[in-house]
Design an enzyme around this catalytic site. Structure first.
Site, PDB file in Angstrom:
ATOM      1  N   LYS A 183       0.825  -1.207   0.000  1.00 20.10           N
ATOM      2  CA  LYS A 183       0.000   0.000   0.000  1.00 20.10           C
ATOM      3  C   LYS A 183       0.867   1.268   0.000  1.00 20.10           C
ATOM      4  O   LYS A 183       2.053   1.216   0.354  1.00 20.10           O
ATOM      5  CB  LYS A 183      -0.956  -0.022   1.205  1.00 20.10           C
ATOM      6  CG  LYS A 183      -1.894  -1.233   1.236  1.00 20.10           C
ATOM      7  CD  LYS A 183      -2.727  -1.367  -0.024  1.00 20.10           C
ATOM      8  CE  LYS A 183      -3.956  -2.254   0.077  1.00 20.10           C
ATOM      9  NZ  LYS A 183      -3.799  -3.664   0.370  1.00 20.10           N
TER      10      LYS A 183
HETATM   11  C1  LIG Z   1      -5.116  -4.530   0.909  1.00 12.77           C
HETATM   12  C2  LIG Z   1      -6.591  -4.528   0.831  1.00 12.77           C
HETATM   13  C3  LIG Z   1      -7.412  -5.009   1.865  1.00 12.77           C
HETATM   14  C4  LIG Z   1      -6.916  -5.773   3.053  1.00 12.77           C
HETATM   15  O1  LIG Z   1      -5.891  -5.253   3.731  1.00 12.77           O
HETATM   16  P1  LIG Z   1      -4.845  -6.226   4.504  1.00 12.77           P
HETATM   17  O2  LIG Z   1      -4.025  -5.226   5.228  1.00 12.77           O
HETATM   18  O3  LIG Z   1      -4.101  -6.966   3.454  1.00 12.77           O
HETATM   19  O4  LIG Z   1      -5.615  -7.095   5.402  1.00 12.77           O
HETATM   20  C5  LIG Z   1      -8.775  -4.884   1.737  1.00 12.77           C
HETATM   21  N1  LIG Z   1      -9.337  -4.334   0.669  1.00 12.77           N
HETATM   22  C6  LIG Z   1      -8.609  -3.880  -0.364  1.00 12.77           C
HETATM   23  C7  LIG Z   1      -9.293  -3.256  -1.516  1.00 12.77           C
HETATM   24  C8  LIG Z   1      -7.210  -3.977  -0.325  1.00 12.77           C
HETATM   25  O5  LIG Z   1      -6.507  -3.540  -1.364  1.00 12.77           O
END
Ligand SMILES: *Cc1c(COP(=O)(O)O)cnc(C)c1O
Length: 384
Positions: A183
């Site tokens: 992210k």
């Molecule tokens: C990354 C992501 C998540 C989940 O996050 P985690 O930290 O991996 O549990 C949920 N929704 C979307 C759209 C994502 O890109």
């Protein structure tokens, strides 16, 4: 291959590495003073709204649903084009995900189709801002108000995104972010939830630690079923440094995205592919945080499938990803009666979308190499 470009790669500077060492040497490594500082800094970032952090984005969304009181017998409207966490957490609290088709241009949930999916059981809308591009936030919140629904924003990919000059998370209902490794802001793993008031924040704290209401010399009590979803000080220390680097990362992402548009369009001309219906993202340099740069392949004009294109890109040293196939096509979901054909636009895009490399550490020359590599491959497979 030494000059392989992955589709993404996190950036952690020396200061961040030093901050982690400091926490490890301090004698307190799990949730403590660094977490409190990170939450306070995030709250300031979001204009003073309460913020609580969790072990990951999935836990963050689960707790958002719990704080909103969503569970058995309830329906939550969401999009089939997301990481499966979005709908898994809805199932996890005992509710039913209701999938609404996407807008082919934004690739986000088509808000014009939401009303038709509302039933007496609907409690919330959970939009996803794919690649960091928000939905029409005015339309979203007017819909929610009109139908008395909660909004749980899956803003996992949208840290740093905006709407009409306001940060995503600085307004609205419950807004959930992920700090997973890929992210824009990463704590390795982690997430945060922006809440409406102190009561919701207290409830979120209980859900993230076993439902404990008190602990200490005066005894212990538990009054709701909570989990173990806290974020550690090690992660929080990373997050505090990432927050400082974010503006520079953001500038870089925007510059790279602009280059993509320019160079892909130039290559389409050079390759004589003006009639190739390659779909580019929405060219938005104010609201999107450019978490990803995704193209949708015109498979009907090509003599091969997406996997073949991705393999040939890989052979050129270019990493790509699929974000995402329609969730309704997964066995768990098919077994519950969901069909990809119920959301045909999501089905098509889920089958044809490709994520190209985009991360702050990329070199300028990388974009040119990717654009000419991709277009060369497409020309080879173009049926006309
Ligand atoms: C990354 C992501 C998540 C989940 O996050 P985690 O930290 O991996 O549990 C949920 N929704 C979307 C759209 C994502 O890109």
């Amino acid at each position: 291959m030494s000059n392989f470009i992955p589709f993404t790669r996190p950036s952690f500077n020396q200061e961040t590495i030093d901050a982690v060492s400091e926490v490890l040497r301090s004698g307190w490594v799990t949730s403590g003073p660094k977490l409190a500082e990170f939450e306070a800094t995030l709250s300031e970032y979001f204009g003073g709204r309460p913020v609580r952090c969790f072990a990951n984005g999935t836990a963050t969304m689960k707790i958002a649903l719990q704080v909103a009181g969503i569970g058995t017998g309830h329906e939550v409207i969401t999009t089939p084009i997301s990481w499966v966490a979005t709908s898994n957490v809805i199932l996890g609290v005992g509710a039913k995900p209701v999938f609404v088709d996407i807008d082919p241009v934004t690739r986000n949930i088509d808000l014009n189709k939401v009303v038709a999916a509302i039933t007496p059981k609907t409690r919330a809308i959970m939009p996803v801002y794919l690649a960091g591009l928000p939905v029409d936030m005015d339309q979203l919140y007017s819909l929610a108000k009109q139908h008395n629904l909660r909004v749980i924003e899956d803003a996992a990919q949208a840290f740093g995104s905006q709407w009409k000059g306001k940060k995503i998370g600085s307004f609205g209902d419950l807004v959930s972010f992920s700090f997973q490794a890929n992210k824009n802001l990463s704590t390795v793993e982690g997430g945060c939830l922006v809440l409406n008031n102190a009561d919701e924040a207290k409830l979120a704290e209980k859900f993230r630690l076993q439902g404990l209401t008190r602990q200490g010399m005066d005894g212990m009590d538990v009054d709701v079923l909570g989990g173990k979803d806290n974020l550690t000080d090690v992660n929080a220390a990373i997050g505090l440094h990432q927050l400082k680097q974010l503006p520079a990362y953001q500038t870089r992402r925007v510059a790279l995205a602009r280059q993509y548009f320019e160079l892909i369009r130039a290559e389409l001309k050079v390759a004589g592919l003006e009639n190739l219906k390659l779909e580019l993202p929405v060219e938005n340099f104010t609201d999107s945080n450019w978490h990803m740069f995704q193209v949708v392949l015109p498979l009907e004009q090509l003599n091969c499938d997406r996997a073949q294109i991705m393999t040939e890109l890989k052979d050129l040293g270019i990493g790509t990803g699929v974000h995402y196939p329609a969730i309704t096509g997964f066995t768990l979901y098919k077994n519950q009666g969901y069909k990809t054909s119920d959301t045909p636009i999501a089905e098509r895009i889920g089958r044809s979308i490709v994520t190209l490399p985009l991360f702050p550490g990329m070199a300028d020359e990388d974009i040119g190499r990717i654009a000419s590599g991709l277009l060369g491959i497409l020309r080879k497979h173009y049926k006309k």
